[in-house]
Design a protein around this motif. Sequence first.
Motif, PDB file in Angstrom:
ATOM      1  N   ALA A  65      -3.782  -5.737  -4.923  1.00 46.37           N
ATOM      2  CA  ALA A  65      -4.274  -4.918  -6.039  1.00 46.37           C
ATOM      3  C   ALA A  65      -5.717  -4.484  -5.805  1.00 46.37           C
ATOM      4  O   ALA A  65      -6.076  -3.315  -6.025  1.00 46.37           O
ATOM      5  CB  ALA A  65      -4.150  -5.690  -7.350  1.00 46.37           C
ATOM      6  N   GLU A  66      -6.558  -5.429  -5.336  1.00 47.25           N
ATOM      7  CA  GLU A  66      -7.962  -5.089  -5.078  1.00 47.25           C
ATOM      8  C   GLU A  66      -8.079  -4.118  -3.909  1.00 47.25           C
ATOM      9  O   GLU A  66      -8.868  -3.166  -3.955  1.00 47.25           O
ATOM     10  CB  GLU A  66      -8.757  -6.362  -4.789  1.00 47.25           C
ATOM     11  CG  GLU A  66      -8.927  -7.268  -5.994  1.00 47.25           C
ATOM     12  CD  GLU A  66      -9.718  -8.506  -5.646  1.00 47.25           C
ATOM     13  OE1 GLU A  66     -10.771  -8.384  -4.989  1.00 47.25           O
ATOM     14  OE2 GLU A  66      -9.276  -9.612  -6.019  1.00 47.25           O
ATOM     15  N   GLN A  87       0.818  -1.214   0.000  1.00 50.53           N
ATOM     16  CA  GLN A  87       0.000   0.000   0.000  1.00 50.53           C
ATOM     17  C   GLN A  87       0.851   1.264   0.000  1.00 50.53           C
ATOM     18  O   GLN A  87       0.454   2.284  -0.589  1.00 50.53           O
ATOM     19  CB  GLN A  87      -0.926   0.022   1.226  1.00 50.53           C
ATOM     20  CG  GLN A  87      -2.101  -0.921   1.143  1.00 50.53           C
ATOM     21  CD  GLN A  87      -1.710  -2.391   1.166  1.00 50.53           C
ATOM     22  OE1 GLN A  87      -0.978  -2.825   2.053  1.00 50.53           O
ATOM     23  NE2 GLN A  87      -2.186  -3.149   0.179  1.00 50.53           N
ATOM     24  N   ALA A  95       1.733   2.812  -3.484  1.00 46.81           N
ATOM     25  CA  ALA A  95       0.530   3.261  -4.185  1.00 46.81           C
ATOM     26  C   ALA A  95       0.009   4.559  -3.586  1.00 46.81           C
ATOM     27  O   ALA A  95      -0.405   5.478  -4.315  1.00 46.81           O
ATOM     28  CB  ALA A  95      -0.551   2.179  -4.120  1.00 46.81           C
ATOM     29  N   GLY A 137      -9.791   4.569  -4.463  1.00 48.16           N
ATOM     30  CA  GLY A 137     -11.077   5.087  -4.902  1.00 48.16           C
ATOM     31  C   GLY A 137     -11.830   5.757  -3.766  1.00 48.16           C
ATOM     32  O   GLY A 137     -12.416   6.843  -3.940  1.00 48.16           O
ATOM     33  N   ASN A 181      -5.833  -1.975  -2.888  1.00 44.63           N
ATOM     34  CA  ASN A 181      -5.343  -0.661  -3.310  1.00 44.63           C
ATOM     35  C   ASN A 181      -6.364   0.077  -4.168  1.00 44.63           C
ATOM     36  O   ASN A 181      -6.556   1.294  -4.020  1.00 44.63           O
ATOM     37  CB  ASN A 181      -4.029  -0.804  -4.069  1.00 44.63           C
ATOM     38  CG  ASN A 181      -2.868  -1.178  -3.169  1.00 44.63           C
ATOM     39  OD1 ASN A 181      -3.019  -1.262  -1.949  1.00 44.63           O
ATOM     40  ND2 ASN A 181      -1.712  -1.407  -3.753  1.00 44.63           N
ATOM     41  N   ALA A 182      -7.028  -0.638  -5.061  1.00 47.40           N
ATOM     42  CA  ALA A 182      -8.033  -0.002  -5.921  1.00 47.40           C
ATOM     43  C   ALA A 182      -9.194   0.532  -5.095  1.00 47.40           C
ATOM     44  O   ALA A 182      -9.653   1.671  -5.297  1.00 47.40           O
ATOM     45  CB  ALA A 182      -8.524  -0.991  -6.967  1.00 47.40           C
TER      46      ALA A 182
END
Length: 316
Positions: free
Chosen positions: A300-301, A42, A45, A308, A303-304
């Motif tokens: 990845a999920e 994390q 990102a 968001g 972080n998205a």
Amino acid sequence: MQSQDLAVNGIKLHVHMAGPETGRPIWLLHGFPECWHSWREQIPALVAAGYRIFVPEMRGYGRSDAPEDIEAYDVLTICADIQASMTALGQHDVCIVGHDWGAMVAWHLAQLEPQRVSTLVTMSVPFAGRGKRPAIEIMRELFADRFNYIIYFQQPGVAEQELDADIERSLLIFMQGASSGNLLLQKRPADSKLFDGIATPGELPHWCTAEDFKLYIETFKKDGFRGALNWYRNFERNWQKTEFLQDVKIEQPTLFLVGDKDPVATLEAHTISRMPSRVSSLEQHQLSDCGHWIQSEKSAEVNALLLGFLERHFPA
């Protein structure tokens, strides 16, 4: 990455920092038995998005102090570590992100600091307010005739002796067995030890490299598991000391993430269902094919969803 020792709340708190100094501050609070490095996916990102990141080695872990007294690990004292750190750094508007025990600290910080903590993200551990009785009382009744790891952790020195005997093996078993529930939900006699009948995994999970694992091991080399286990020995004290928060709802925009294979999703299903009654602005997601170490297993999920949510409620 930079790091700094902060003299706060009577201890030394070791904090890792990254990102532009003008970026809005986000605190990442790890759980048990983890370390600051559990946020490794994390941090870049969030930095790339323009945030300033603060990742403490929580009280009892790694290069932060690990006081001897069990009473030094109640939830309000641990919250005070972060509150004093925010004050020392001149922060007045922050986002708190927490996983596992770090999520419990995050929930309480949101109650204690409704102005300063403007946005909240919690993972794996839900919250529906202070219970009518201390949770440990209920656990002792429910698990009177079978093993429960939290009850096992209550007696000082017992779990430490087992876990400290082979830190590498202990962490490896936690990473594999605690993720999907094999370690925590397996039915065993009440007088069992934590790892009775548990085979040592032959390899690391796919989300943890050998280099990553070294940092986890390093975290527990100095003080062993004593400080981390002391967090579990304050359930009754936490309940007693948080009576003043009984009716305090969480009004901040809040994101809650949990894995569908996380044992907490099973053990705390009732709490998860009650969260909307105590958290006014709640967005929650259950990630598929995901265990307890959610920010590593599904980085990845996570972080998205995290980015968001932040873009909507805590833009850089």
